[in-house]
Every structure is written in C-alpha cells, then in structure tokens.
Design a protein around this motif. Structure first.
Motif, PDB file in Angstrom:
ATOM      1  N   LEU A  45      59.930  50.931  72.498  1.00 43.00           N
ATOM      2  CA  LEU A  45      58.558  51.402  72.537  1.00 43.00           C
ATOM      3  C   LEU A  45      58.443  52.813  71.967  1.00 43.00           C
ATOM      4  O   LEU A  45      57.492  53.125  71.226  1.00 43.00           O
ATOM      5  N   LYS A  46      59.420  53.659  72.278  1.00 38.71           N
ATOM      6  CA  LYS A  46      59.403  55.024  71.732  1.00 38.71           C
ATOM      7  C   LYS A  46      59.498  55.007  70.210  1.00 38.71           C
ATOM      8  O   LYS A  46      58.741  55.708  69.514  1.00 38.71           O
ATOM      9  N   ALA A  47      60.406  54.191  69.681  1.00 42.02           N
ATOM     10  CA  ALA A  47      60.556  54.104  68.230  1.00 42.02           C
ATOM     11  C   ALA A  47      59.288  53.560  67.571  1.00 42.02           C
ATOM     12  O   ALA A  47      58.867  54.037  66.505  1.00 42.02           O
ATOM     13  N   LEU A  48      58.672  52.577  68.193  1.00 43.93           N
ATOM     14  CA  LEU A  48      57.437  52.006  67.649  1.00 43.93           C
ATOM     15  C   LEU A  48      56.336  53.053  67.568  1.00 43.93           C
ATOM     16  O   LEU A  48      55.602  53.137  66.578  1.00 43.93           O
ATOM     17  N   ARG A  49      56.230  53.852  68.609  1.00 43.61           N
ATOM     18  CA  ARG A  49      55.167  54.849  68.634  1.00 43.61           C
ATOM     19  C   ARG A  49      55.435  55.992  67.660  1.00 43.61           C
ATOM     20  O   ARG A  49      54.500  56.528  67.066  1.00 43.61           O
ATOM     21  N   GLN A  50      56.680  56.344  67.499  1.00 48.50           N
ATOM     22  CA  GLN A  50      57.007  57.355  66.487  1.00 48.50           C
ATOM     23  C   GLN A  50      56.682  56.837  65.090  1.00 48.50           C
ATOM     24  O   GLN A  50      56.110  57.559  64.270  1.00 48.50           O
ATOM     25  N   ALA A  51      57.048  55.590  64.832  1.00 48.19           N
ATOM     26  CA  ALA A  51      56.755  55.000  63.525  1.00 48.19           C
ATOM     27  C   ALA A  51      55.253  54.843  63.333  1.00 48.19           C
ATOM     28  O   ALA A  51      54.729  55.077  62.234  1.00 48.19           O
ATOM     29  N   ALA A  52      54.553  54.461  64.409  1.00 46.72           N
ATOM     30  CA  ALA A  52      53.100  54.277  64.318  1.00 46.72           C
ATOM     31  C   ALA A  52      52.407  55.585  63.984  1.00 46.72           C
ATOM     32  O   ALA A  52      51.430  55.610  63.219  1.00 46.72           O
ATOM     33  N   ALA A  53      52.894  56.690  64.542  1.00 47.83           N
ATOM     34  CA  ALA A  53      52.304  57.996  64.245  1.00 47.83           C
ATOM     35  C   ALA A  53      52.484  58.347  62.780  1.00 47.83           C
ATOM     36  O   ALA A  53      51.560  58.872  62.129  1.00 47.83           O
ATOM     37  N   ALA A  54      53.656  58.051  62.236  1.00 46.06           N
ATOM     38  CA  ALA A  54      53.895  58.327  60.817  1.00 46.06           C
ATOM     39  C   ALA A  54      53.062  57.392  59.929  1.00 46.06           C
ATOM     40  O   ALA A  54      52.510  57.810  58.908  1.00 46.06           O
ATOM     41  N   ALA A  55      52.969  56.128  60.321  1.00 46.61           N
ATOM     42  CA  ALA A  55      52.204  55.165  59.536  1.00 46.61           C
ATOM     43  C   ALA A  55      50.720  55.514  59.524  1.00 46.61           C
ATOM     44  O   ALA A  55      50.017  55.255  58.537  1.00 46.61           O
TER      45      ALA A  55
END
Length: 214
Positions: free
Chosen positions: A93-103
């Motif tokens: 979940l942490k990785a998804l949210r970090q990637a989502a912020a960049a996306a």
C-alpha cells in the motif's frame, strides 16, 4: 318513383329497434362481468409490494459485499475506508501511494478494481470463472483458489484504468511494483528488489506461477 307504404316499413323498423336494444343489453352484461373479474384476477396473480420486497431480500441474502473485498466504482489507492484497500499489506500500500503521487504529476490516477479479498469472495470469483470459461483448468488462468491467491493474503492489487497500468509498466519498478502475469496487465504485486534490479520475468498466466500449484 314507387314509394313503400308506411304499413310495410313499420315491422322492419321494430325488428331493427329490438335488435339494437338486445345487443346493447348483451354488451352491458359482458362489460359488467369483465369489470368484476379483472380486479379479482389482478389481486390474485400480481405480486404485492410486500412479496416483491421479500423476494429482493431473499435474492441478496448472503451476497458478498465490501466487507469481503468487493470494490465500488471510483475507489483509489487512497481510500482507507474500503477494506479491499485498507487490508492490503502495508508495504504494498505504501508503494502504491508513493507511485500514485508521482503519477498524479503526469495527470494519471490509480483506481483499484480489486485488492484484498476474503476467502469466501475468492471462492465465489473462482466459481464464476469456472462457469464463464467452462472448466477449472481454463478458469485457473485467471482466478486462483482462496488457498493460493495473493489477493486473499493482501499481496496483490488490480489497478485501473489503462493509463495507470501503462504508467506502471514504465515506472512501477522504481517503486517495487511489478506486473506478475503477461495476461493480466492490471495485476501488480510488491517486489522490493525490483527497485535495484528491475522486475522479474513475468509468467504467461497464473498457472505457470509455482505459488499457484497445490
């Protein structure tokens, strides 16, 4: 021109008059009978509001919902109120949210089509897949058992839409997010080593994944 005498016209007029009166009376009787029968047949053959309500409750009794991992439309990786998101493994979940912020800087939003699932929900999806594809072997290419599914353990997420999966195919490894199966471009799992080494080789489908073997 020859005229018909009045005495000859009178019987014919009487016959027509009796015919009209008689026909009117018959029609009136038929109409009355229909008016009486229609309400009775309607009340006996049409379901009541109460019976419809009971039928609907029966149809949905036992249905699996959000608590088991079903995902409403429009859910994103930021929606902690949805169990399918909140019950993902913390690292994923942490990785998804970090990637989502960049996306998001690229105008891309990560929607969640499926995430964590209860064993009961996974079993239901497998039954539906068997019915759809016609065999357990073919269904296994798309849906795992509850005992082997990474969705049940909270280790997998299905991302939408296509712009998000395209973004992840290019940048996901930077966050340890990898597509695992070639036939499922939406299915992502966390592979922390991918940040330094890149994502591992993809399986053709879940049947090639050793984790899916009984």
């Amino acid at each position: 021109m020859t005229r018909t005498p009045p005495s000859a016209r009178t019987p014919a007029r009487r016959i027509r008059w009796f015919f009209v009166v008689g026909l009117t009376a018959v029609l009136a009787v038929i109409a009355a009978a229909l008016c009486y029968e229609l309400p009775n047949s309607s009340s006996s053959s049409l379901p009541s509001a109460a019976s419809l309500s009971n039928a609907l409750r029966g149809e949905h009794r036992g249905a699996l919902g959000e608590a088991d991992g079903a995902v409403p439309d429009g859910v994103t990786v930021l929606d902690d109120s949805i169990p399918a998101v909140a019950k993902l493994k913390p690292g994923l979940l942490k990785a998804l949210r970090q990637a989502a912020a960049a996306a998001a800087d690229d105008g891309v939003k990560f929607y969640v089509n499926s995430g964590w699932r209860s064993p009961a929900y996974q079993d239901q999806l497998l039954r539906e897949a068997i019915a759809k594809y016609g065999s357990e072997a073919e269904a296994a290419r798309w849906v795992a058992t509850a005992a082997t599914s990474p969705h049940v353990s909270g280790d997998a997420v299905d991302i939408g839409h296509s712009d998000a999966t395209t973004w992840l195919s290019e940048h996901g490894a930077e966050y340890g997010l990898c597509q695992i199966y070639k036939n499922e471009p939406w299915h992502y799992e966390l592979r922390a080593s991918a940040i330094d080494r890149g994502c591992p080789h993809m399986y053709a489908d879940p049947t090639q994944d050793p984790r899916m073997q009984p």
